[in-house]
Design an enzyme around this catalytic site. Structure first.
Site, PDB file in Angstrom:
ATOM      1  N   LYS A   1       0.979  -1.044  -0.158  1.00 34.51           N
ATOM      2  CA  LYS A   1      -0.012   0.054  -0.016  1.00 34.51           C
ATOM      3  C   LYS A   1       0.762   1.096   0.153  1.00 34.51           C
ATOM      4  CE  LYS A   1      -4.367   1.036   0.094  1.00 34.51           C
ATOM      5  NZ  LYS A   1      -5.530   0.172  -0.219  1.00 34.51           N
TER       6      LYS A   1
ATOM      7  N   ASP B   1      -6.771   4.467  -4.316  1.00 35.32           N
ATOM      8  CA  ASP B   1      -7.646   4.266  -2.990  1.00 35.32           C
ATOM      9  C   ASP B   1      -8.242   5.545  -2.704  1.00 35.32           C
ATOM     10  OD1 ASP B   1      -7.856   2.023  -0.606  1.00 35.32           O
ATOM     11  OD2 ASP B   1      -7.565   4.068   0.289  1.00 35.32           O
TER      12      ASP B   1
HETATM   13  P1  NDP Z   1     -13.083   7.933  -2.441  1.00 32.23           P
HETATM   14  O1  NDP Z   1     -11.855   8.862  -2.406  1.00 32.23           O
HETATM   15  O2  NDP Z   1     -13.379   7.594  -3.890  1.00 32.23           O
HETATM   16  O3  NDP Z   1     -14.099   8.228  -1.562  1.00 32.23           O
HETATM   17  C1  NDP Z   1     -13.862   8.113   0.023  1.00 32.23           C
HETATM   18  C2  NDP Z   1     -15.331   8.599   0.581  1.00 32.23           C
HETATM   19  O4  NDP Z   1     -15.121   8.461   1.950  1.00 32.23           O
HETATM   20  C3  NDP Z   1     -15.378  10.026   0.402  1.00 32.23           C
HETATM   21  O5  NDP Z   1     -17.043  10.216   0.452  1.00 32.23           O
HETATM   22  C4  NDP Z   1     -14.941  10.799   1.433  1.00 32.23           C
HETATM   23  O6  NDP Z   1     -15.462  11.680   1.858  1.00 32.23           O
HETATM   24  C5  NDP Z   1     -15.132   9.593   2.634  1.00 32.23           C
HETATM   25  N1  NDP Z   1     -14.103   9.953   3.629  1.00 32.23           N
HETATM   26  C6  NDP Z   1     -12.875   9.618   3.351  1.00 32.23           C
HETATM   27  N2  NDP Z   1     -12.105   9.708   4.628  1.00 32.23           N
HETATM   28  C7  NDP Z   1     -13.048  10.051   5.541  1.00 32.23           C
HETATM   29  C8  NDP Z   1     -12.947  10.467   6.665  1.00 32.23           C
HETATM   30  N3  NDP Z   1     -11.731  10.449   7.342  1.00 32.23           N
HETATM   31  N4  NDP Z   1     -14.064  10.721   7.481  1.00 32.23           N
HETATM   32  C9  NDP Z   1     -15.321  10.371   6.833  1.00 32.23           C
HETATM   33  N5  NDP Z   1     -15.357  10.076   5.622  1.00 32.23           N
HETATM   34  C10 NDP Z   1     -14.258   9.952   4.844  1.00 32.23           C
HETATM   35  O7  NDP Z   1     -12.365   6.393  -1.996  1.00 32.23           O
HETATM   36  P2  NDP Z   1     -12.978   5.095  -2.081  1.00 32.23           P
HETATM   37  O8  NDP Z   1     -14.314   5.049  -2.238  1.00 32.23           O
HETATM   38  O9  NDP Z   1     -11.880   4.221  -3.507  1.00 32.23           O
HETATM   39  O10 NDP Z   1     -12.512   4.235  -0.971  1.00 32.23           O
HETATM   40  C11 NDP Z   1     -13.382   4.185   0.096  1.00 32.23           C
HETATM   41  C12 NDP Z   1     -12.949   3.182   1.048  1.00 32.23           C
HETATM   42  O11 NDP Z   1     -13.191   1.720   0.458  1.00 32.23           O
HETATM   43  C13 NDP Z   1     -11.633   3.245   1.722  1.00 32.23           C
HETATM   44  O12 NDP Z   1     -11.602   2.756   3.032  1.00 32.23           O
HETATM   45  C14 NDP Z   1     -10.766   2.279   0.851  1.00 32.23           C
HETATM   46  O13 NDP Z   1      -9.489   1.867   1.497  1.00 32.23           O
HETATM   47  C15 NDP Z   1     -11.672   1.211   0.365  1.00 32.23           C
HETATM   48  N6  NDP Z   1     -11.352   0.395  -0.718  1.00 32.23           N
HETATM   49  C16 NDP Z   1     -11.323   1.127  -1.959  1.00 32.23           C
HETATM   50  C17 NDP Z   1     -10.938   0.234  -2.911  1.00 32.23           C
HETATM   51  C18 NDP Z   1     -10.939   0.743  -4.472  1.00 32.23           C
HETATM   52  O14 NDP Z   1     -10.750  -0.011  -5.213  1.00 32.23           O
HETATM   53  N7  NDP Z   1     -11.180   2.251  -4.265  1.00 32.23           N
HETATM   54  C19 NDP Z   1     -11.026  -1.178  -2.874  1.00 32.23           C
HETATM   55  C20 NDP Z   1     -10.978  -1.804  -1.589  1.00 32.23           C
HETATM   56  C21 NDP Z   1     -11.184  -0.726  -0.230  1.00 32.23           C
HETATM   57  P3  NDP Z   1     -14.876  13.253   1.803  1.00 32.23           P
HETATM   58  O15 NDP Z   1     -14.929  13.669   0.208  1.00 32.23           O
HETATM   59  O16 NDP Z   1     -15.292  14.377   2.542  1.00 32.23           O
HETATM   60  O17 NDP Z   1     -13.409  13.073   1.952  1.00 32.23           O
HETATM   61  O1  2IT Z   2      -8.005  -1.562  -0.583  1.00 29.62           O
HETATM   62  C1  2IT Z   2      -7.662  -1.904  -2.083  1.00 29.62           C
HETATM   63  O2  2IT Z   2      -7.974  -3.271  -2.020  1.00 29.62           O
HETATM   64  C2  2IT Z   2      -7.677  -1.084  -2.858  1.00 29.62           C
HETATM   65  N1  2IT Z   2      -7.670   0.244  -2.700  1.00 29.62           N
HETATM   66  C3  2IT Z   2      -7.555  -1.528  -4.161  1.00 29.62           C
HETATM   67  C4  2IT Z   2      -5.998  -2.221  -4.575  1.00 29.62           C
HETATM   68  C5  2IT Z   2      -5.813  -2.630  -6.040  1.00 29.62           C
HETATM   69  O3  2IT Z   2      -4.631  -2.785  -6.384  1.00 29.62           O
HETATM   70  O4  2IT Z   2      -6.802  -2.531  -7.032  1.00 29.62           O
END
Ligand code: NDP
Ligand code: 2IT
Length: 452
Positions: free
Chosen positions: A126, A166
């Site tokens: 990561k 992420d």
């Molecule tokens: P994005 O940046 O697209 O969206 C994140 C969302 O979560 C936004 O709405 C953001 O609000 C909110 N958020 C982030 N930090 C905080 C915080 N500290 N407190 C409250 N709200 C928060 O990210 P993703 O959708 O990609 O990721 C969301 C989650 O999913 C994370 O935990 C990530 O690790 C996990 N994840 C993502 C994957 C991927 O492929 N993208 C794969 C697997 C897991 P704001 O705009 O106000 O910051």
């Molecule tokens: O938390 C996760 O699994 C991700 N943010 C996606 C990682 C990836 O390599 O697609």
């Protein structure tokens, strides 16, 4: 915990005293491993656990960039290469002001076991930065990404370490990062996943985490003669994972009544329909606006600002199923008690480690079905793995093919974690199932590969 696992945990506390999130991720993992460690003398003999909690490599670097006023700004960049036991390091990049070594290490640790569950040949890593993309212009984000990659490029490669997105890293950032890698290395290769469809990306990658979360949750429900159809769901966050979770929930006939961002949440009693979801995608991905604007646009919607010193109101709304898709520790003890009191039946973790250990214990001991992040959000990295395969073969699969592979992978994950739960823990304890099934496989590979 027995003396061996307790000793490993104490070692982490002593070595990494300030790394609260990393300690939390290791602790919950060890609680599961504890149930089988006595049956695995080889693991003890070869000090597998001791090695697992120590990253193979940690890279930290300075990221200087100039803002639109021509002033120099300095951020900190990270890449934690946790384990290459099963394949090249693989895992996302997070750009968020909260990013520090503890958060990077917890995410990399989780990634090792999540990637293992997909069944694809990927190790775990990561990275990211404490850079805050909010309020920055496209050119500022580009200059930051170029500087970040100027350093990172020497450490990664399509067979070495393959980052992706992420929090705060989506299609725009992956484009800037890829462009800079290609420019410095003079190589067009699959060194990043989440690329655009016209330049090496895979179909379904943007959708994959949210779709996969719903596929896995649906498999759990189906096995218990329960359905998503007609059920009320809570979704938190409003970014990539949240958006496509809502889309797939709508496909399967569920009603979604909430979304949120770090400033607050919306409660839409009438349900978020497809047209409203389209609005959210433009609001969040193009205009980079706030969820509050949804409540200003649509009638009958309540907006509740977030007060971090109080329980999160999103988890106090009556619903059947909940899908935390924002960030770590967004469901704490009081939130879990609220969910249980309101009769929630399933919690599907879209975010990484969204529940505190206390919250998890409350939910599982109250009979709530809990699909843990390692399994539930593995769809994103699974399709990243498929993007790597397509890049190596220089082909691009159809949307239908990738979607059906994703479905297969999520169903296999469900099969593996439920079988491991029944064999080594209790039926329905998918936390133990996911931890134990992946632990055994990673441990076996580490023992086979000697002391590295
Ligand atoms: P994005 O940046 O697209 O969206 C994140 C969302 O979560 C936004 O709405 C953001 O609000 C909110 N958020 C982030 N930090 C905080 C915080 N500290 N407190 C409250 N709200 C928060 O990210 P993703 O959708 O990609 O990721 C969301 C989650 O999913 C994370 O935990 C990530 O690790 C996990 N994840 C993502 C994957 C991927 O492929 N993208 C794969 C697997 C897991 P704001 O705009 O106000 O910051
Ligand atoms: O938390 C996760 O699994 C991700 N943010 C996606 C990682 C990836 O390599 O697609």
């Amino acid at each position: 915990m027995n003396s061996q696992t307790e000793q490993i945990y104490q070692g982490v506390l002593k070595r990494d005293p300030d790394e609260k999130e990393f300690q939390q991720a290791v602790y919950t993992f060890l609680l599961s491993v504890d149930k089988i460690i006595d049956e695995l003398p080889d693991v003890t003999y070869h000090k597998v656990l001791e090695r697992m909690v120590e990253p193979e490599r940690v890279i930290m670097f300075r990221v200087p960039w100039t803002n639109d006023e021509g002033k120099l700004e300095i951020n900190r960049g990270f890449r934690v290469e946790m384990s290459s036991a099963l394949g090249p390091y693989k895992g996302g990049l997070r750009f968020h002001p909260s990013v520090n070594l503890s958060i990077m290490k917890f995410l990399a640790f989780e990634q090792v076991f999540k990637n293992c569950l997909t069944g694809l040949p990927m190790g775990g890593g990561k990275g990211g930065s404490d850079f805050n993309p909010k309020g920055k212009s496209d050119l500022e984000v580009m200059r930051f990404c170029q500087s970040f990659m100027t350093e990172l490029q020497r450490h990664i490669g399509e067979d070495t370490d393959v980052p992706a997105g992420d929090i705060g890293v989506g299609g725009r950032e992956i484009g800037f990062l890829f462009g800079q890698y290609k420019r410095i290395q003079n190589k067009f290769v699959g060194v990043l996943t989440g690329k655009g469809l016209d330049w090496g990306g895979s179909q379904i990658r943007p959708e994959a985490t949210g779709y996969g979360l719903v596929y896995l949750s649906d498999a759990i429900l189906e096995d218990r003669k329960m359905t998503l159809e007609g059920k009320t769901c809570l979704v938190s966050g409003s970014g990539n994972v949240a958006q496509y979770t809502v889309e797939k929930l709508l496909d399967l006939g569920a009603k979604v009544v909430t979304l949120s961002d770090s400033s607050g949440m919306i409660y839409d009693e009438n349900g978020i329909d497809r047209e409203k979801l389209k609005y959210i995608m433009v609001l969040k991905n193009v205009q980079r606006g706030r969820i509050k604007e949804y409540a200003e646009k649509y009638k009958g919607v309540t907006y509740i600002p977030r007060n971090p010193s109080e329980p999160n109101p999103i988890w106090n709304i009556k619903a059947d199923y909940a899908f935390p898709c924002a960030t770590q520790n967004e469901i704490l003890k009081e939130d879990a008690l609220n969910l249980v009191r309101n009769g929630i039946k399933l919690v599907g973790e879209g975010a990484n480690m969204p529940c505190s250990q206390e919250a998890e214990a409350i939910l599982t001991s109250s009979g709530v079905l809990l699909a843990p992040a390692k399994a539930a959000n593995a769809g994103g990295v699974a399709v990243s793995g498929l993007e790597m395969s397509q890049n190596s073969q220089r082909v691009q699969w159809t949307r239908e093919k990738v979607d059906s592979e994703l479905k297969n992978i999520m169903h296999n994950i469900y099969k593996n974690i439920s079988e491991a739960a029944e064999t080594y823990s209790t039926k329905d304890n998918f936390i133990d199932g996911a931890n134990i099934a992946s632990f055994i496989r990673v441990a076996r590979a580490m023992i086979a590969q000697g002391y590295v």
